[in-house]
Design a protein around this motif. Structure first.
Motif, PDB file in Angstrom:
ATOM      1  N   PRO A 182     -45.762 -43.444  32.088  1.00  0.00           N
ATOM      2  CA  PRO A 182     -44.586 -42.847  32.752  1.00  0.00           C
ATOM      3  C   PRO A 182     -43.263 -43.192  32.082  1.00  0.00           C
ATOM      4  O   PRO A 182     -42.276 -42.463  32.231  1.00  0.00           O
ATOM      5  CB  PRO A 182     -44.655 -43.410  34.170  1.00  0.00           C
ATOM      6  CG  PRO A 182     -46.080 -43.787  34.376  1.00  0.00           C
ATOM      7  CD  PRO A 182     -46.586 -44.233  33.033  1.00  0.00           C
ATOM      8  N   ASN A 183     -43.221 -44.314  31.343  1.00  0.00           N
ATOM      9  CA  ASN A 183     -41.985 -44.692  30.651  1.00  0.00           C
ATOM     10  C   ASN A 183     -41.569 -43.669  29.603  1.00  0.00           C
ATOM     11  O   ASN A 183     -40.403 -43.656  29.169  1.00  0.00           O
ATOM     12  CB  ASN A 183     -42.143 -46.065  29.982  1.00  0.00           C
ATOM     13  CG  ASN A 183     -42.247 -47.189  30.984  1.00  0.00           C
ATOM     14  OD1 ASN A 183     -41.540 -47.194  31.991  1.00  0.00           O
ATOM     15  ND2 ASN A 183     -43.127 -48.142  30.729  1.00  0.00           N
ATOM     16  N   MET A 184     -42.498 -42.815  29.187  1.00  0.00           N
ATOM     17  CA  MET A 184     -42.207 -41.816  28.160  1.00  0.00           C
ATOM     18  C   MET A 184     -41.251 -40.729  28.656  1.00  0.00           C
ATOM     19  O   MET A 184     -40.703 -39.974  27.861  1.00  0.00           O
ATOM     20  CB  MET A 184     -43.502 -41.155  27.679  1.00  0.00           C
ATOM     21  CG  MET A 184     -44.494 -42.108  27.053  1.00  0.00           C
ATOM     22  SD  MET A 184     -46.069 -41.288  26.664  1.00  0.00           S
ATOM     23  CE  MET A 184     -45.605 -40.333  25.222  1.00  0.00           C
ATOM     24  N   MET A 185     -41.046 -40.654  29.945  1.00  0.00           N
ATOM     25  CA  MET A 185     -40.246 -39.573  30.511  1.00  0.00           C
ATOM     26  C   MET A 185     -38.738 -39.826  30.426  1.00  0.00           C
ATOM     27  O   MET A 185     -37.944 -38.901  30.561  1.00  0.00           O
ATOM     28  CB  MET A 185     -40.636 -39.346  31.975  1.00  0.00           C
ATOM     29  CG  MET A 185     -42.062 -38.838  32.160  1.00  0.00           C
ATOM     30  SD  MET A 185     -42.351 -37.253  31.345  1.00  0.00           S
ATOM     31  CE  MET A 185     -41.173 -36.215  32.195  1.00  0.00           C
ATOM     32  N   HIS A 186     -38.333 -41.075  30.193  1.00  0.00           N
ATOM     33  CA  HIS A 186     -36.894 -41.397  30.236  1.00  0.00           C
ATOM     34  C   HIS A 186     -36.557 -42.442  29.193  1.00  0.00           C
ATOM     35  O   HIS A 186     -37.396 -43.253  28.809  1.00  0.00           O
ATOM     36  CB  HIS A 186     -36.496 -41.903  31.625  1.00  0.00           C
ATOM     37  CG  HIS A 186     -36.771 -40.905  32.716  1.00  0.00           C
ATOM     38  ND1 HIS A 186     -35.985 -39.804  32.922  1.00  0.00           N
ATOM     39  CD2 HIS A 186     -37.758 -40.863  33.647  1.00  0.00           C
ATOM     40  CE1 HIS A 186     -36.469 -39.108  33.938  1.00  0.00           C
ATOM     41  NE2 HIS A 186     -37.540 -39.721  34.399  1.00  0.00           N
ATOM     42  N   ASP A 240     -42.294 -28.009  31.440  1.00  0.00           N
ATOM     43  CA  ASP A 240     -43.167 -28.945  32.165  1.00  0.00           C
ATOM     44  C   ASP A 240     -43.414 -30.184  31.303  1.00  0.00           C
ATOM     45  O   ASP A 240     -44.524 -30.423  30.833  1.00  0.00           O
ATOM     46  CB  ASP A 240     -44.494 -28.265  32.507  1.00  0.00           C
ATOM     47  CG  ASP A 240     -45.453 -29.180  33.280  1.00  0.00           C
ATOM     48  OD1 ASP A 240     -44.981 -30.173  33.875  1.00  0.00           O
ATOM     49  OD2 ASP A 240     -46.670 -28.900  33.263  1.00  0.00           O
ATOM     50  N   PRO A 241     -42.373 -31.009  31.053  1.00  0.00           N
ATOM     51  CA  PRO A 241     -42.521 -32.142  30.139  1.00  0.00           C
ATOM     52  C   PRO A 241     -43.628 -33.113  30.530  1.00  0.00           C
ATOM     53  O   PRO A 241     -44.412 -33.527  29.667  1.00  0.00           O
ATOM     54  CB  PRO A 241     -41.147 -32.826  30.181  1.00  0.00           C
ATOM     55  CG  PRO A 241     -40.208 -31.769  30.641  1.00  0.00           C
ATOM     56  CD  PRO A 241     -40.992 -30.901  31.569  1.00  0.00           C
ATOM     57  N   GLU A 242     -43.697 -33.502  31.801  1.00  0.00           N
ATOM     58  CA  GLU A 242     -44.728 -34.469  32.172  1.00  0.00           C
ATOM     59  C   GLU A 242     -46.119 -33.873  32.020  1.00  0.00           C
ATOM     60  O   GLU A 242     -47.034 -34.547  31.507  1.00  0.00           O
ATOM     61  CB  GLU A 242     -44.522 -34.965  33.609  1.00  0.00           C
ATOM     62  CG  GLU A 242     -45.562 -36.014  34.006  1.00  0.00           C
ATOM     63  CD  GLU A 242     -45.284 -36.701  35.322  1.00  0.00           C
ATOM     64  OE1 GLU A 242     -46.238 -37.254  35.908  1.00  0.00           O
ATOM     65  OE2 GLU A 242     -44.106 -36.698  35.764  1.00  0.00           O
ATOM     66  N   GLY A 243     -46.310 -32.632  32.458  1.00  0.00           N
ATOM     67  CA  GLY A 243     -47.616 -32.010  32.315  1.00  0.00           C
ATOM     68  C   GLY A 243     -48.031 -31.896  30.855  1.00  0.00           C
ATOM     69  O   GLY A 243     -49.193 -32.164  30.498  1.00  0.00           O
ATOM     70  N   GLN A 244     -47.079 -31.507  29.990  1.00  0.00           N
ATOM     71  CA  GLN A 244     -47.387 -31.379  28.564  1.00  0.00           C
ATOM     72  C   GLN A 244     -47.651 -32.750  27.929  1.00  0.00           C
ATOM     73  O   GLN A 244     -48.549 -32.897  27.098  1.00  0.00           O
ATOM     74  CB  GLN A 244     -46.231 -30.683  27.853  1.00  0.00           C
ATOM     75  CG  GLN A 244     -46.126 -29.210  28.157  1.00  0.00           C
ATOM     76  CD  GLN A 244     -47.067 -28.377  27.304  1.00  0.00           C
ATOM     77  OE1 GLN A 244     -46.911 -28.296  26.093  1.00  0.00           O
ATOM     78  NE2 GLN A 244     -48.047 -27.745  27.935  1.00  0.00           N
ATOM     79  N   LEU A 245     -46.874 -33.760  28.333  1.00  0.00           N
ATOM     80  CA  LEU A 245     -47.114 -35.106  27.794  1.00  0.00           C
ATOM     81  C   LEU A 245     -48.476 -35.639  28.224  1.00  0.00           C
ATOM     82  O   LEU A 245     -49.176 -36.294  27.440  1.00  0.00           O
ATOM     83  CB  LEU A 245     -46.019 -36.072  28.245  1.00  0.00           C
ATOM     84  CG  LEU A 245     -44.765 -36.163  27.375  1.00  0.00           C
ATOM     85  CD1 LEU A 245     -43.772 -37.118  27.993  1.00  0.00           C
ATOM     86  CD2 LEU A 245     -45.107 -36.602  25.948  1.00  0.00           C
ATOM     87  N   ARG A 246     -48.852 -35.375  29.461  1.00  0.00           N
ATOM     88  CA  ARG A 246     -50.171 -35.813  29.929  1.00  0.00           C
ATOM     89  C   ARG A 246     -51.279 -35.141  29.122  1.00  0.00           C
ATOM     90  O   ARG A 246     -52.250 -35.784  28.710  1.00  0.00           O
ATOM     91  CB  ARG A 246     -50.333 -35.522  31.421  1.00  0.00           C
ATOM     92  CG  ARG A 246     -49.531 -36.453  32.327  1.00  0.00           C
ATOM     93  CD  ARG A 246     -49.774 -36.172  33.793  1.00  0.00           C
ATOM     94  NE  ARG A 246     -49.024 -37.069  34.654  1.00  0.00           N
ATOM     95  CZ  ARG A 246     -49.422 -38.293  34.997  1.00  0.00           C
ATOM     96  NH1 ARG A 246     -50.600 -38.755  34.552  1.00  0.00           N
ATOM     97  NH2 ARG A 246     -48.682 -39.057  35.781  1.00  0.00           N
ATOM     98  N   LYS A 247     -51.142 -33.842  28.879  1.00  0.00           N
ATOM     99  CA  LYS A 247     -52.136 -33.129  28.070  1.00  0.00           C
ATOM    100  C   LYS A 247     -52.164 -33.666  26.641  1.00  0.00           C
ATOM    101  O   LYS A 247     -53.227 -33.834  26.048  1.00  0.00           O
ATOM    102  CB  LYS A 247     -51.819 -31.632  28.043  1.00  0.00           C
ATOM    103  CG  LYS A 247     -52.106 -30.894  29.330  1.00  0.00           C
ATOM    104  CD  LYS A 247     -51.777 -29.410  29.162  1.00  0.00           C
ATOM    105  CE  LYS A 247     -52.029 -28.615  30.423  1.00  0.00           C
ATOM    106  NZ  LYS A 247     -51.695 -27.176  30.248  1.00  0.00           N
ATOM    107  N   LEU A 248     -50.971 -33.915  26.091  1.00  0.00           N
ATOM    108  CA  LEU A 248     -50.896 -34.428  24.727  1.00  0.00           C
ATOM    109  C   LEU A 248     -51.568 -35.790  24.614  1.00  0.00           C
ATOM    110  O   LEU A 248     -52.354 -36.038  23.698  1.00  0.00           O
ATOM    111  CB  LEU A 248     -49.432 -34.523  24.287  1.00  0.00           C
ATOM    112  CG  LEU A 248     -49.195 -35.136  22.906  1.00  0.00           C
ATOM    113  CD1 LEU A 248     -49.855 -34.314  21.813  1.00  0.00           C
ATOM    114  CD2 LEU A 248     -47.688 -35.281  22.643  1.00  0.00           C
TER     115      LEU A 248
END
Length: 243
Positions: free
Chosen positions: A180-184, A162-170
């Motif tokens: 959102p740019n962090m995803m790609h 769950d990359p986006e969920g984990q990045l949001r928590k981080l």
């Protein structure tokens, strides 16, 4: 040592063959962030027995600062962007005063050791505990807790599921907005890559984002089973603290 004002520092403390480089690429996509790749690598090679079997060691020692205390001063004085992300390997922390960690957010990144050792042994065939950082990572977590320094633990499998969920928590834990740019990112290297990238970053250079988690099906080398048995209980203790 004092930090430069109005700058938030994120210190990533990872084991090898993890998703640390992908995280660095992710943060490099933020307009408000600057990233730096393993600034303590030469310090580690100059103070350990690892340089004879680390690919590119001579170049790393020649091109990078060998004095870890000077590297720490650099990390605390660097500015230019409001967010600084320093990708580090936990086992690089030898012979250093760790008190500087109180001046930033510490991100401990760990990975299930069977998959990590399988991947790592393809480049360094016979690693020891000092090469892979699990024991040092547990020691670091205890140090951060005792000194009440801010930290968070990421677990690679959970992150990739769950990359986006984990990045949001981080991001929330670090006190920054999710971008959102962090995803790609674009395939290929980035200017911030360390001089060792050609040896270690082939899969990241082919990627354009976090790769889906897949179980490893390759046979596990018998000569690493003793080290695996040392790593697994430490990993389980680290897991308890993960996001």
């Amino acid at each position: 040592m004092s930090t430069s004002p109005a700058v938030k520092r994120l210190f990533l403390w990872s084991g090898p063959r993890n998703i640390s480089t992908a995280l660095m690429y992710s943060f490099s996509q933020r307009a408000d962030a600057a990233v730096e790749d393993e600034p303590l690598y030469a310090h580690y090679l100059s103070r350990s027995l690892a340089s004879p079997y680390h690919p590119g060691a001579a170049t790393i020692l020649e091109k990078m600062e060998n004095d870890g205390q000077k590297v720490v001063q650099h990390m605390l004085s660097k500015s230019g962007k409001p967010l600084l992300f320093f990708k580090n390997m936990t086992h690089h922390l030898i012979d250093l005063d760790w008190s500087f960690m109180g001046q930033g957010m510490n991100i401990l990144l760990t990975r299930e050791p069977k998959a990590m050792l399988l991947s790592f042994s393809k480049i360094i065939e016979k690693p020891v505990m000092e090469d892979i950082g699990y024991a040092m990572q547990w020691r670091l977590l205890q140090y951060l807790k005792t000194n009440e320094f801010p930290f968070v633990v990421l677990e690679a499998k959970k992150f990739l599921q769950d990359p986006e969920g984990q990045l949001r928590k981080l991001c929330k834990t670090c006190g920054i907005d999710f971008d959102p740019n962090m995803m790609h990112w674009k395939a290929g290297p980035i200017p911030e890559d360390g001089v060792w990238a050609n040896y270690w970053y082939a899969s990241v250079h082919k990627s354009t984002g976090f790769q889906p988690y897949t179980e490893k099906s390759e046979p596990f080398p018998d000569h690493l089973r003793g080290l695996l048995s040392e790593c697994e209980p430490i990993y389980r203790k680290l897991q308890v603290f993960s996001l």
